[in-house]
Design a protein around this motif. Structure first.
Motif: not given
Length: 78
Positions: A1-27
């Motif tokens: 069992m992993s004790h590493t947090p599974h934060e979204l930017p770590e899980e999907f580093p290739e989508f960092a920019d898209k996550m930022h965009e969606l956080k600004q535009s998609d409720a």
């Protein structure tokens, strides 16, 4: 069992920019990301025994986290 947090930017580093965009535009994306973060935090706190819980409850949270992660991934890929 992993004790590493599974934060979204770590899980999907290739989508960092898209996550930022969606956080600004998609409720809906914001709601999903916030819910993922809250559940992920609960799982991590249970794994590290900061806030222990029964294994069944922890497993259920992991399933919810995985479901949210799948939905988020679908939105990122769209």
């Amino acid at each position: 069992m992993s004790h590493t947090p599974h934060e979204l930017p770590e899980e999907f580093p290739e989508f960092a920019d898209k996550m930022h965009e969606l956080k600004q535009s998609d409720a809906h994306f914001v709601k999903l990301a916030d819910e993922y973060h809250a559940i992920n935090r609960q799982v991590h706190r249970a794994e590290t025994n900061v806030e222990p819980m029964e294994q069944l409850a922890e497993d259920q949270l992991r399933k919810q986290r995985a479901s949210l992660k799948d939905e988020i991934y679908g939105m990122l890929r769209a």
